[in-house]
Design a protein around this motif. Structure first.
Motif, PDB file in Angstrom:
ATOM      1  N   LEU A 177     -62.433   9.283  22.340  1.00  0.00           N
ATOM      2  CA  LEU A 177     -61.093   9.636  21.864  1.00  0.00           C
ATOM      3  C   LEU A 177     -60.632  10.953  22.484  1.00  0.00           C
ATOM      4  O   LEU A 177     -59.478  11.100  22.877  1.00  0.00           O
ATOM      5  CB  LEU A 177     -61.072   9.720  20.340  1.00  0.00           C
ATOM      6  N   TYR A 178     -61.561  11.910  22.588  1.00  0.00           N
ATOM      7  CA  TYR A 178     -61.249  13.157  23.273  1.00  0.00           C
ATOM      8  C   TYR A 178     -61.069  12.899  24.771  1.00  0.00           C
ATOM      9  O   TYR A 178     -60.170  13.465  25.403  1.00  0.00           O
ATOM     10  CB  TYR A 178     -62.340  14.200  23.040  1.00  0.00           C
ATOM     11  N   GLY A 179     -61.900  12.019  25.322  1.00  0.00           N
ATOM     12  CA  GLY A 179     -61.759  11.640  26.722  1.00  0.00           C
ATOM     13  C   GLY A 179     -60.409  11.000  26.998  1.00  0.00           C
ATOM     14  O   GLY A 179     -59.816  11.224  28.046  1.00  0.00           O
ATOM     15  N   ASP A 180     -59.931  10.204  26.063  1.00  0.00           N
ATOM     16  CA  ASP A 180     -58.619   9.582  26.219  1.00  0.00           C
ATOM     17  C   ASP A 180     -57.523  10.640  26.285  1.00  0.00           C
ATOM     18  O   ASP A 180     -56.588  10.521  27.069  1.00  0.00           O
ATOM     19  CB  ASP A 180     -58.361   8.613  25.067  1.00  0.00           C
ATOM     20  N   LYS A 181     -57.651  11.668  25.477  1.00  0.00           N
ATOM     21  CA  LYS A 181     -56.668  12.754  25.494  1.00  0.00           C
ATOM     22  C   LYS A 181     -56.664  13.451  26.854  1.00  0.00           C
ATOM     23  O   LYS A 181     -55.606  13.721  27.423  1.00  0.00           O
ATOM     24  CB  LYS A 181     -57.000  13.753  24.386  1.00  0.00           C
ATOM     25  N   LEU A 182     -57.856  13.691  27.395  1.00  0.00           N
ATOM     26  CA  LEU A 182     -57.952  14.314  28.711  1.00  0.00           C
ATOM     27  C   LEU A 182     -57.401  13.393  29.806  1.00  0.00           C
ATOM     28  O   LEU A 182     -56.718  13.832  30.728  1.00  0.00           O
ATOM     29  CB  LEU A 182     -59.406  14.676  29.024  1.00  0.00           C
ATOM     30  N   LEU A 183     -57.715  12.109  29.692  1.00  0.00           N
ATOM     31  CA  LEU A 183     -57.239  11.140  30.683  1.00  0.00           C
ATOM     32  C   LEU A 183     -55.719  10.986  30.638  1.00  0.00           C
ATOM     33  O   LEU A 183     -55.080  10.782  31.669  1.00  0.00           O
ATOM     34  CB  LEU A 183     -57.903   9.788  30.462  1.00  0.00           C
ATOM     35  N   LYS A 184     -55.154  11.069  29.450  1.00  0.00           N
ATOM     36  CA  LYS A 184     -53.700  10.951  29.308  1.00  0.00           C
ATOM     37  C   LYS A 184     -53.006  12.076  30.071  1.00  0.00           C
ATOM     38  O   LYS A 184     -52.024  11.849  30.785  1.00  0.00           O
ATOM     39  CB  LYS A 184     -53.331  10.996  27.827  1.00  0.00           C
ATOM     40  N   ARG A 185     -53.533  13.265  29.953  1.00  0.00           N
ATOM     41  CA  ARG A 185     -52.970  14.411  30.663  1.00  0.00           C
ATOM     42  C   ARG A 185     -53.147  14.238  32.179  1.00  0.00           C
ATOM     43  O   ARG A 185     -52.215  14.468  32.954  1.00  0.00           O
ATOM     44  CB  ARG A 185     -53.653  15.694  30.202  1.00  0.00           C
ATOM     45  N   GLU A 186     -54.327  13.800  32.585  1.00  0.00           N
ATOM     46  CA  GLU A 186     -54.613  13.582  34.007  1.00  0.00           C
ATOM     47  C   GLU A 186     -53.708  12.494  34.594  1.00  0.00           C
ATOM     48  O   GLU A 186     -53.183  12.625  35.707  1.00  0.00           O
ATOM     49  CB  GLU A 186     -56.079  13.192  34.166  1.00  0.00           C
ATOM     50  N   GLU A 187     -53.516  11.425  33.839  1.00  0.00           N
ATOM     51  CA  GLU A 187     -52.673  10.319  34.296  1.00  0.00           C
ATOM     52  C   GLU A 187     -51.217  10.763  34.439  1.00  0.00           C
ATOM     53  O   GLU A 187     -50.551  10.441  35.421  1.00  0.00           O
ATOM     54  CB  GLU A 187     -52.771   9.150  33.320  1.00  0.00           C
ATOM     55  N   ALA A 188     -50.732  11.514  33.470  1.00  0.00           N
ATOM     56  CA  ALA A 188     -49.340  11.993  33.533  1.00  0.00           C
ATOM     57  C   ALA A 188     -49.144  12.906  34.739  1.00  0.00           C
ATOM     58  O   ALA A 188     -48.123  12.808  35.442  1.00  0.00           O
ATOM     59  CB  ALA A 188     -48.975  12.714  32.248  1.00  0.00           C
ATOM     60  N   ASP A 189     -50.122  13.762  34.987  1.00  0.00           N
ATOM     61  CA  ASP A 189     -50.017  14.651  36.144  1.00  0.00           C
ATOM     62  C   ASP A 189     -50.009  13.871  37.451  1.00  0.00           C
ATOM     63  O   ASP A 189     -49.254  14.187  38.371  1.00  0.00           O
ATOM     64  CB  ASP A 189     -51.172  15.661  36.153  1.00  0.00           C
ATOM     65  N   SER A 190     -50.827  12.839  37.546  1.00  0.00           N
ATOM     66  CA  SER A 190     -50.890  12.075  38.789  1.00  0.00           C
ATOM     67  C   SER A 190     -49.618  11.264  39.014  1.00  0.00           C
ATOM     68  O   SER A 190     -49.150  11.134  40.142  1.00  0.00           O
ATOM     69  CB  SER A 190     -52.123  11.167  38.802  1.00  0.00           C
ATOM     70  N   VAL A 191     -49.033  10.738  37.949  1.00  0.00           N
ATOM     71  CA  VAL A 191     -47.786   9.984  38.088  1.00  0.00           C
ATOM     72  C   VAL A 191     -46.657  10.919  38.518  1.00  0.00           C
ATOM     73  O   VAL A 191     -45.854  10.572  39.403  1.00  0.00           O
ATOM     74  CB  VAL A 191     -47.441   9.249  36.773  1.00  0.00           C
ATOM     75  N   MET A 192     -46.584  12.108  37.920  1.00  0.00           N
ATOM     76  CA  MET A 192     -45.541  13.059  38.305  1.00  0.00           C
ATOM     77  C   MET A 192     -45.701  13.497  39.758  1.00  0.00           C
ATOM     78  O   MET A 192     -44.715  13.617  40.483  1.00  0.00           O
ATOM     79  CB  MET A 192     -45.564  14.279  37.382  1.00  0.00           C
ATOM     80  N   ALA A 193     -46.930  13.711  40.197  1.00  0.00           N
ATOM     81  CA  ALA A 193     -47.163  14.112  41.582  1.00  0.00           C
ATOM     82  C   ALA A 193     -46.764  12.995  42.545  1.00  0.00           C
ATOM     83  O   ALA A 193     -46.168  13.251  43.597  1.00  0.00           O
ATOM     84  CB  ALA A 193     -48.624  14.488  41.779  1.00  0.00           C
ATOM     85  N   ALA A 194     -47.078  11.746  42.195  1.00  0.00           N
ATOM     86  CA  ALA A 194     -46.709  10.614  43.054  1.00  0.00           C
ATOM     87  C   ALA A 194     -45.186  10.467  43.134  1.00  0.00           C
ATOM     88  O   ALA A 194     -44.640  10.214  44.212  1.00  0.00           O
ATOM     89  CB  ALA A 194     -47.348   9.330  42.521  1.00  0.00           C
ATOM     90  N   ARG A 195     -44.507  10.639  42.014  1.00  0.00           N
ATOM     91  CA  ARG A 195     -43.037  10.555  42.018  1.00  0.00           C
ATOM     92  C   ARG A 195     -42.407  11.676  42.836  1.00  0.00           C
ATOM     93  O   ARG A 195     -41.440  11.463  43.571  1.00  0.00           O
ATOM     94  CB  ARG A 195     -42.500  10.591  40.588  1.00  0.00           C
ATOM     95  N   ALA A 196     -42.951  12.876  42.716  1.00  0.00           N
ATOM     96  CA  ALA A 196     -42.422  14.011  43.469  1.00  0.00           C
ATOM     97  C   ALA A 196     -42.599  13.793  44.965  1.00  0.00           C
ATOM     98  O   ALA A 196     -41.688  14.085  45.750  1.00  0.00           O
ATOM     99  CB  ALA A 196     -43.110  15.300  43.033  1.00  0.00           C
ATOM    100  N   ARG A 197     -43.762  13.268  45.379  1.00  0.00           N
ATOM    101  CA  ARG A 197     -43.986  12.985  46.789  1.00  0.00           C
ATOM    102  C   ARG A 197     -43.029  11.911  47.305  1.00  0.00           C
ATOM    103  O   ARG A 197     -42.495  11.994  48.398  1.00  0.00           O
ATOM    104  CB  ARG A 197     -45.433  12.566  47.034  1.00  0.00           C
ATOM    105  N   ARG A 198     -42.818  10.871  46.480  1.00  0.00           N
ATOM    106  CA  ARG A 198     -41.923   9.787  46.874  1.00  0.00           C
ATOM    107  C   ARG A 198     -40.488  10.287  47.006  1.00  0.00           C
ATOM    108  O   ARG A 198     -39.783   9.955  47.949  1.00  0.00           O
ATOM    109  CB  ARG A 198     -41.992   8.652  45.856  1.00  0.00           C
ATOM    110  N   GLU A 199     -40.044  11.113  46.057  1.00  0.00           N
ATOM    111  CA  GLU A 199     -38.691  11.662  46.129  1.00  0.00           C
ATOM    112  C   GLU A 199     -38.538  12.596  47.311  1.00  0.00           C
ATOM    113  O   GLU A 199     -37.488  12.627  47.966  1.00  0.00           O
ATOM    114  CB  GLU A 199     -38.335  12.362  44.824  1.00  0.00           C
TER     115      GLU A 199
END
Length: 116
Positions: free
Chosen positions: A89-111
């Motif tokens: 459950l704690y790992g999920d919290k960490l993964l959620k943050r990591e996933e959000a960061d990676s999606v934002m970085a991918a969108r920024a690169r695409r834009e």
């Protein structure tokens, strides 16, 4: 991170909560139930279910390690969290943050690529 890495992180997140809850919910519940009643046949299927969830988690963790190029310490932390009851459950919290960061970085690169 690219979209494949974000996808691998998302898959790991999807399995982390069921895996985290499978030990305390399934195995402890089944163990208590088998001791207070004559339902011994329930332990094997619950143990197999927990084992399958753990193996899927481990495979997805290796996939994230390969795609995200995580350091060994980070992979070891997430493996340890999978072994601890409710650690996922704690790992999920960490993964959620990591996933959000990676999606934002991918969108920024695409834009940035579209703007150039």
């Amino acid at each position: 991170m690219d979209i494949k890495t974000a996808s691998a992180l998302h898959r790991l997140r999807l399995i982390s909560v069921p895996e985290a809850l499978s030990f305390p919910a399934l195995l402890i519940f089944g163990s208590v139930l088998s001791r207070i009643s004559d339902i011994d046949y329930l332990m094997m299927p619950l143990g197999i279910l927990h084992g399958i969830l753990f193996v899927i988690y481990a495979v997805f963790l290796l996939d994230v390690w390969n795609k995200a190029k995580w350091p060994v310490k980070k992979v070891a932390l997430f493996f340890l969290l999978a072994v601890l009851p409710f650690g996922g459950l704690y790992g999920d919290k960490l993964l959620k943050r990591e996933e959000a960061d990676s999606v934002m970085a991918a969108r920024a690169r695409r834009e940035a690529a579209n703007a150039a």
